[in-house]
Design a protein around this motif. Structure first.
Motif, short mmCIF file in Angstrom:
data_model
loop_
_atom_site.label_atom_id
_atom_site.label_comp_id
_atom_site.label_asym_id
_atom_site.label_seq_id
_atom_site.Cartn_x
_atom_site.Cartn_y
_atom_site.Cartn_z
N GLN A 1 1.12 -1.12 -0.35
CA GLN A 1 -0.13 0.00 -0.10
C GLN A 1 0.71 1.24 0.10
O GLN A 1 1.64 1.48 1.11
N HIS A 2 1.43 1.79 -1.04
CA HIS A 2 1.15 3.56 -0.93
C HIS A 2 1.47 3.99 -0.58
O HIS A 2 -0.32 4.55 -0.10
N GLY A 3 0.99 4.85 0.60
CA GLY A 3 1.08 6.35 0.94
C GLY A 3 2.45 7.84 1.01
O GLY A 3 2.83 7.80 0.94
N LEU A 4 1.30 8.78 0.89
CA LEU A 4 1.80 9.82 0.51
C LEU A 4 1.79 11.15 1.64
O LEU A 4 -0.12 11.20 1.68
N GLU A 5 2.46 11.46 1.88
CA GLU A 5 2.27 13.31 3.36
C GLU A 5 2.06 14.11 1.41
O GLU A 5 3.35 14.35 1.24
N PHE B 1 -1.01 6.49 -5.33
CA PHE B 1 -0.88 6.81 -3.71
C PHE B 1 -2.66 6.45 -3.47
O PHE B 1 -3.18 6.90 -3.47
N GLN B 2 -2.52 5.73 -2.86
CA GLN B 2 -3.86 4.88 -1.97
C GLN B 2 -4.52 5.84 -0.94
O GLN B 2 -5.04 6.42 -0.91
N PHE B 3 -3.10 5.97 0.51
CA PHE B 3 -3.27 6.42 1.53
C PHE B 3 -2.63 7.62 1.25
O PHE B 3 -1.49 7.94 0.64
N LEU B 4 -3.34 8.67 1.34
CA LEU B 4 -3.30 10.28 1.56
C LEU B 4 -3.36 11.36 3.33
O LEU B 4 -4.36 10.87 3.97
N ILE B 5 -1.82 11.91 3.71
CA ILE B 5 -1.64 12.15 4.39
C ILE B 5 -2.09 13.88 4.77
O ILE B 5 -0.83 13.96 4.31
N SER B 6 -2.65 14.63 4.97
CA SER B 6 -2.43 16.52 4.94
C SER B 6 -1.98 16.49 5.67
O SER B 6 -2.75 16.42 7.18
N LEU B 7 -0.79 17.41 5.68
CA LEU B 7 -0.87 18.48 6.99
C LEU B 7 -0.58 19.52 6.29
O LEU B 7 -1.15 19.91 5.34
N ARG B 8 0.12 20.74 7.29
CA ARG B 8 -0.12 22.64 6.86
C ARG B 8 0.08 23.02 5.41
O ARG B 8 1.48 22.16 5.66
N GLY B 9 -1.57 23.52 5.07
CA GLY B 9 -0.15 23.84 3.78
C GLY B 9 -0.76 22.46 2.61
O GLY B 9 -0.88 23.37 1.23
N ALA B 10 -1.12 21.50 2.55
CA ALA B 10 -1.64 20.80 1.69
C ALA B 10 -2.63 21.30 0.42
O ALA B 10 -3.71 21.83 1.85
N ASN B 11 -2.82 21.16 -0.33
CA ASN B 11 -3.95 21.93 -1.06
C ASN B 11 -3.78 20.65 -2.37
O ASN B 11 -2.90 20.22 -2.99
N TYR B 12 -5.39 20.40 -2.78
CA TYR B 12 -5.22 19.32 -3.59
C TYR B 12 -6.42 20.27 -4.85
O TYR B 12 -7.93 21.14 -4.38
N PRO B 13 -6.40 19.87 -6.11
CA PRO B 13 -7.69 20.40 -7.38
C PRO B 13 -8.43 19.79 -7.44
O PRO B 13 -8.99 18.60 -6.47
#
Length: 331
Positions: free
Chosen positions: A18-22, A236-248
């Motif tokens: 399982q791929h994960g992205l911060e 990436f299947q798992f996404l972890i959002s921290l301060r400043g994350a921004n998605y279209p």
């Protein structure tokens, strides 16, 4: 362990491939979050047979003395280019003794392709390569060679870290987790990196799902969603959002609605998005400290680009040119 930690533990850490992205800006806590996930993989070993332990590979970027922090968690194996070296010094505690840490061993390699033959399941394998690459022209070919070798070994079931009894693996690859801080430097979106550095990103994009099926996962971070190659970020299947994350809105319509919330997160706070698009509340990542508080590291040497000898071209004089033209006209 609360409900969301148990969910992450079962669905991510215990689930190979399982791929994960911060995602988060500088200072949001991405490296601390990576430490926390490494710790989670190490803790999982208490509930798994040794054949299912995950071999951990950490790409060292040479910042924050992160090697020292990793050595507080488990034995560390440093993989270093043969022409380079690393000098590590720990500070002393109040008793005049070195800060407590696990053993750190050094293994040297000549070719980046050799790295995958030098892994050890019982160590955190720290690849010390990026810090020694000072010339931009070396970044693309070196990382491309590295990942191309990984893909071939995974597809040929030739990943064989020390520590496994291969009769227990039954012809499969062992579980491998590759931690890549600032993946946007390896697989940048167009216009976000150095000229000509798309090769490694293209290899990863083409083979991300193949790696997943071969028990090899990427646990990565990026300074921003758009800074990462589009074909990679969709893997990436798992996404972890921290301060400043921004998605279209076009790619992540559910996460897009929370962009303002992500902007207001405090350093060390995060929100986890599972593949089912269920979300956690704001969570606080445990603080692991700074490596600089434990000691200091010196990186000695750097990799030089290969200089191809120039072929000397013989100069043609005016008289030679006139003679050649006359010969052509006479024919």
């Amino acid at each position: 362990m609360n409900s969301w930690e148990e969910k992450l533990f079962k669905e991510f850490i215990l689930s190979p491939g399982q791929h994960g992205l911060e995602n988060g800006n500088t200072g949001s806590g991405k490296t601390t979050l990576m430490f926390w996930l490494v710790d989670g993989f190490l803790q999982a070993r208490n509930k798994l047979p040794a054949s299912q332990w995950e071999t951990l590979v950490w790409f060292d970027r040479g910042k924050s003395s992160e090697i020292l922090q990793l050595s507080r968690m488990a034995p560390v194996r440093l993989l270093i280019p043969e022409s380079c070296n690393i000098e590590i010094n720990f500070f002393e505690d109040e008793n005049g003794e070195e800060v407590q840490h696990y053993e750190i061993e050094k293994i040297y390699f000549q070719d980046p392709k050799e790295v995958w033959n030098l892994l050890d399941r019982d160590h955190i394998n720290v690849l010390c390569l990026q810090r020694f690459i000072l010339h931009p022209s070396l970044v693309a070919p070196t990382t491309a060679k590295l990942f191309e070798s990984l893909i071939l070994k995974a597809m040929n079931y030739d990943l064989k870290p020390a520590g496994y009894t291969y009769s227990q693996l039954k012809g499969k690859n062992p579980r491998v987790a590759i931690f890549l801080d600032e993946l946007n430097n390896i697989a940048p979106s167009r216009g976000q990196g150095f000229s000509g550095d798309q090769q490694a990103g293209a290899i990863l994009q083409h083979n991300a799902e193949q790696l997943r099926s071969q028990n090899v996962r990427l646990v990565a971070s990026s300074h921003g969603w758009r800074k990462l190659r589009p074909g990679i970020r969709s893997s990436f299947q798992f996404l972890i959002s921290l301060r400043g994350a921004n998605y279209p809105s076009s790619e992540q319509p559910k996460l897009y609605r929370f962009n303002r919330l992500f902007e207001k997160l405090e350093p060390g706070q995060a929100i986890i998005s599972f593949p089912s698009k269920t979300f956690t509340d704001k969570i606080r990542i445990p603080w692991y400290g700074k490596g600089e508080d434990l000691g200091y590291i010196r990186y000695i040497g750097h990799l030089e680009p290969e200089h191809k000898p120039r072929t000397q071209k013989s100069s043609i004089g005016l008289e030679d040119l006139v003679t050649a033209l006359k010969a052509v006209v006479s024919q």
